[in-house]
Design an enzyme around this catalytic site. Structure first.
Site, PDB file in Angstrom:
ATOM      1  N   ARG A  25       4.976  -2.741   4.154  1.00 20.32           N
ATOM      2  CA  ARG A  25       4.651  -1.481   3.451  1.00 20.32           C
ATOM      3  C   ARG A  25       5.759  -0.450   3.624  1.00 20.32           C
ATOM      4  O   ARG A  25       5.525   0.747   3.708  1.00 20.32           O
ATOM      5  CB  ARG A  25       3.308  -0.924   3.915  1.00 20.32           C
ATOM      6  CG  ARG A  25       2.107  -1.879   3.785  1.00 20.32           C
ATOM      7  CD  ARG A  25       2.140  -2.677   2.502  1.00 20.32           C
ATOM      8  NE  ARG A  25       0.933  -3.474   2.277  1.00 20.32           N
ATOM      9  CZ  ARG A  25       0.950  -4.747   1.862  1.00 20.32           C
ATOM     10  NH1 ARG A  25       2.098  -5.379   1.664  1.00 20.32           N
ATOM     11  NH2 ARG A  25      -0.179  -5.384   1.625  1.00 20.32           N
ATOM     12  N   GLY A 110       5.462   9.229   8.398  1.00 18.57           N
ATOM     13  CA  GLY A 110       6.897   9.359   8.148  1.00 18.57           C
ATOM     14  C   GLY A 110       7.282   9.121   6.703  1.00 18.57           C
ATOM     15  O   GLY A 110       8.354   9.553   6.262  1.00 18.57           O
ATOM     16  N   GLU A 113       7.144  12.442   5.378  1.00 16.61           N
ATOM     17  CA  GLU A 113       8.302  13.192   5.886  1.00 16.61           C
ATOM     18  C   GLU A 113       9.552  12.857   5.072  1.00 16.61           C
ATOM     19  O   GLU A 113      10.360  13.733   4.751  1.00 16.61           O
ATOM     20  CB  GLU A 113       8.517  12.866   7.373  1.00 16.61           C
ATOM     21  CG  GLU A 113       7.338  13.323   8.224  1.00 16.61           C
ATOM     22  CD  GLU A 113       7.512  13.030   9.707  1.00 16.61           C
ATOM     23  OE1 GLU A 113       7.620  11.833  10.053  1.00 16.61           O
ATOM     24  OE2 GLU A 113       7.534  13.981  10.502  1.00 16.61           O
ATOM     25  N   GLU A 133      -1.262  10.680  11.988  1.00 19.19           N
ATOM     26  CA  GLU A 133      -0.757  10.495  13.352  1.00 19.19           C
ATOM     27  C   GLU A 133      -1.830  10.731  14.410  1.00 19.19           C
ATOM     28  O   GLU A 133      -1.954   9.991  15.380  1.00 19.19           O
ATOM     29  CB  GLU A 133       0.441  11.429  13.599  1.00 19.19           C
ATOM     30  CG  GLU A 133       1.754  10.946  12.986  1.00 19.19           C
ATOM     31  CD  GLU A 133       1.931  11.320  11.524  1.00 19.19           C
ATOM     32  OE1 GLU A 133       0.953  11.762  10.883  1.00 19.19           O
ATOM     33  OE2 GLU A 133       3.048  11.150  11.009  1.00 19.19           O
TER      34      GLU A 133
HETATM   35  C1  1HE Z   1       2.930  -1.655   9.264  1.00 21.23           C
HETATM   36  C2  1HE Z   1       2.763  -0.274   9.025  1.00 21.23           C
HETATM   37  C3  1HE Z   1       3.394   0.626   9.924  1.00 21.23           C
HETATM   38  C4  1HE Z   1       1.688  -1.357   7.524  1.00 21.23           C
HETATM   39  N1  1HE Z   1       4.101   0.099  10.950  1.00 21.23           N
HETATM   40  N2  1HE Z   1       3.645  -2.123  10.279  1.00 21.23           N
HETATM   41  N3  1HE Z   1       1.513   5.678   9.290  1.00 21.23           N
HETATM   42  C5  1HE Z   1       0.326   5.067   9.332  1.00 21.23           C
HETATM   43  O1  1HE Z   1      -0.521   5.355  10.152  1.00 21.23           O
HETATM   44  C6  1HE Z   1       0.088   4.017   8.277  1.00 21.23           C
HETATM   45  C7  1HE Z   1      -0.381   2.696   8.861  1.00 21.23           C
HETATM   46  N4  1HE Z   1      -0.578   1.706   7.802  1.00 21.23           N
HETATM   47  C8  1HE Z   1      -1.683   1.736   7.007  1.00 21.23           C
HETATM   48  O2  1HE Z   1      -2.561   2.576   7.113  1.00 21.23           O
HETATM   49  C9  1HE Z   1      -1.802   0.637   5.988  1.00 21.23           C
HETATM   50  O3  1HE Z   1      -1.020  -0.464   6.399  1.00 21.23           O
HETATM   51  C10 1HE Z   1      -1.330   1.069   4.565  1.00 21.23           C
HETATM   52  C11 1HE Z   1      -2.363   2.049   3.995  1.00 21.23           C
HETATM   53  C12 1HE Z   1       0.032   1.742   4.593  1.00 21.23           C
HETATM   54  C13 1HE Z   1      -1.211  -0.167   3.654  1.00 21.23           C
HETATM   55  O4  1HE Z   1      -2.436  -0.879   3.634  1.00 21.23           O
HETATM   56  P1  1HE Z   1      -2.438  -2.357   2.993  1.00 21.23           P
HETATM   57  O5  1HE Z   1      -3.885  -2.829   3.043  1.00 21.23           O
HETATM   58  O6  1HE Z   1      -1.759  -2.361   1.676  1.00 21.23           O
HETATM   59  O7  1HE Z   1      -1.531  -3.271   3.947  1.00 21.23           O
HETATM   60  P2  1HE Z   1      -1.833  -3.783   5.431  1.00 21.23           P
HETATM   61  O8  1HE Z   1      -2.556  -5.122   5.338  1.00 21.23           O
HETATM   62  O9  1HE Z   1      -2.497  -2.743   6.255  1.00 21.23           O
HETATM   63  O10 1HE Z   1      -0.384  -3.996   6.011  1.00 21.23           O
HETATM   64  C14 1HE Z   1       0.470  -5.027   5.556  1.00 21.23           C
HETATM   65  C15 1HE Z   1       1.448  -5.320   6.671  1.00 21.23           C
HETATM   66  O11 1HE Z   1       2.248  -4.151   6.874  1.00 21.23           O
HETATM   67  C16 1HE Z   1       0.764  -5.572   8.006  1.00 21.23           C
HETATM   68  O12 1HE Z   1       1.575  -6.465   8.724  1.00 21.23           O
HETATM   69  P3  1HE Z   1       1.151  -8.026   8.914  1.00 21.23           P
HETATM   70  O13 1HE Z   1       2.271  -8.583   9.740  1.00 21.23           O
HETATM   71  O14 1HE Z   1      -0.188  -8.015   9.587  1.00 21.23           O
HETATM   72  O15 1HE Z   1       1.098  -8.586   7.511  1.00 21.23           O
HETATM   73  C17 1HE Z   1       0.790  -4.228   8.670  1.00 21.23           C
HETATM   74  O16 1HE Z   1       0.710  -4.298  10.070  1.00 21.23           O
HETATM   75  C18 1HE Z   1       2.149  -3.740   8.232  1.00 21.23           C
HETATM   76  N5  1HE Z   1       2.234  -2.291   8.306  1.00 21.23           N
HETATM   77  N6  1HE Z   1       1.993  -0.126   7.941  1.00 21.23           N
HETATM   78  C19 1HE Z   1       4.211  -1.237  11.104  1.00 21.23           C
HETATM   79  N7  1HE Z   1       3.333   1.932   9.775  1.00 21.23           N
HETATM   80  C20 1HE Z   1       9.211   9.670  13.436  1.00 21.23           C
HETATM   81  S1  1HE Z   1       7.582   9.821  13.728  1.00 21.23           S
HETATM   82  C21 1HE Z   1       6.766   9.367  12.284  1.00 21.23           C
HETATM   83  C22 1HE Z   1       5.284   9.342  12.509  1.00 21.23           C
HETATM   84  C23 1HE Z   1       4.646   8.274  11.701  1.00 21.23           C
HETATM   85  O17 1HE Z   1       5.105   7.884  10.669  1.00 21.23           O
HETATM   86  S2  1HE Z   1       3.211   7.580  12.318  1.00 21.23           S
HETATM   87  C24 1HE Z   1       2.803   6.273  11.190  1.00 21.23           C
HETATM   88  C25 1HE Z   1       1.867   6.774  10.165  1.00 21.23           C
END
Ligand code: 1HE
Length: 263
Positions: A25, A110, A113, A133
């Site tokens: 993603r 992010g 951001e 977050e």
């Molecule tokens: C990830 C990440 C990630 C997905 N880091 N691997 N960001 C968040 O809190 C967002 C977290 N992610 C989600 O809520 C969802 O994944 C999504 C809404 C973005 C997408 O949902 P979906 O159903 O399309 O996909 P999925 O099945 O949840 O994810 C597909 C794969 O992407 C899966 O990996 P897999 O190996 O199990 O297939 C997920 O783990 C991976 N994935 N998002 C790592 N964020 C400098 S500080 C900045 C502060 C921040 O940004 S905090 C993060 C906020």
């Protein structure tokens, strides 16, 4: 140009930069951030505008949470991570070339951001914005306290983070996170149209817009007026002024008309 997880190709005068890690993603790990940095540090000379987009169903899921979990970073490690994000996103915001974001799906953490460092944001109806977050026990670190807070107000950002509120494209547009809502699946096409229009402005005028307006907002009124006069002195005496204003004087330049009003 292909960096790991980020691609770049030219479409006329527009550099199209794509986050290309759709299986994750477009989560930003260290390699993806380094690739973004490399691309925005060395845009092709012929690029007059950039479109930034994400491959797959989402624009960007923010920080790679798995990498962060695996690395067990110290406070100093993560401060350095944040500073690298800040420096890369500053290159996007202040690099002198207008950047149009084509948004779809998740623009979260992010990812928001990153979007906030761009100058024009086009969403499609699948777009949603969140800062999740707090629910994960972490905090923003890619510039949201400055960039997102300035767009939606600090109070609205606090509320958004505390409640974990998710905003749809329309709510995001009301707050200024998006400037235009395209038809379903059309944000990239609509962003290209805008970027090609932006690319037709005088390059020095675009440079002034993207480098000076946000900085002047940080200054006192007196300093801001002085900085504006300096910037305008450079732009108004630039190479394209005689040609473009000559076209106004001889009446060949298009007028500003109410027909150009857009929603
Ligand atoms: C990830 C990440 C990630 C997905 N880091 N691997 N960001 C968040 O809190 C967002 C977290 N992610 C989600 O809520 C969802 O994944 C999504 C809404 C973005 C997408 O949902 P979906 O159903 O399309 O996909 P999925 O099945 O949840 O994810 C597909 C794969 O992407 C899966 O990996 P897999 O190996 O199990 O297939 C997920 O783990 C991976 N994935 N998002 C790592 N964020 C400098 S500080 C900045 C502060 C921040 O940004 S905090 C993060 C906020």
């Amino acid at each position: 140009m292909i960096e790991r997880n980020v691609t770049l190709h030219m479409d006329e005068e527009v550099a199209v930069v794509t986050l290309n890690r759709p299986a994750k993603r477009n989560a930003i790990d260290e390699a993806t951030l380094a690739a973004l940095d490399a691309v925005f540090s060395a845009l092709p000379r012929e690029a007059k505008a950039v479109v930034l987009t994400g491959a797959g169903p989402h624009f960007c899921a923010g920080l790679d949470l798995k990498e962060h979990h695996d690395k067990e970073r110290t406070a100093v490690d993560f401060m350095r991570v944040c500073q690298r994000w800040h420096s890369t996103f500053d290159k996007i915001q202040y690099g002198g070339i207008p950047v149009v974001a084509a948004l779809h799906g998740a623009v979260v953490g992010g990812g928001l951001e990153l979007a906030a460092a761009t100058h024009v944001r086009v969403a499609d109806p699948s777009t949603y914005f969140a800062l999740p977050e707090g629910q994960k026990g972490i905090f923003t670190g890619g510039g949201a306290t400055v960039r997102v807070a300035r767009i939606i107000t600090p109070g609205r950002m606090v509320e958004m983070m505390l409640t974990g509120r998710v905003l749809d494209a329309r709510a995001g547009k009301t707050l200024g996170l998006a400037h235009e809502i395209a038809a379903p699946g059309e944000s990239l096409r609509a962003a290209m149209v805008l970027a090609k229009r932006v690319a037709k402005n005088a390059a020095l005028s675009n440079y002034a817009m993207v480098t000076s307006i946000s900085r002047i907002a940080d200054m006192s009124a007196t300093d801001g007026m002085f900085a504006e006069s300096l910037m305008a002195a450079v732009v108004q005496t630039g190479g394209e002024v005689q040609t473009r204003l000559g076209a106004f004087v001889d009446k060949s330049l298009a007028k500003v008309t109410p027909e150009q009003v857009a929603g």
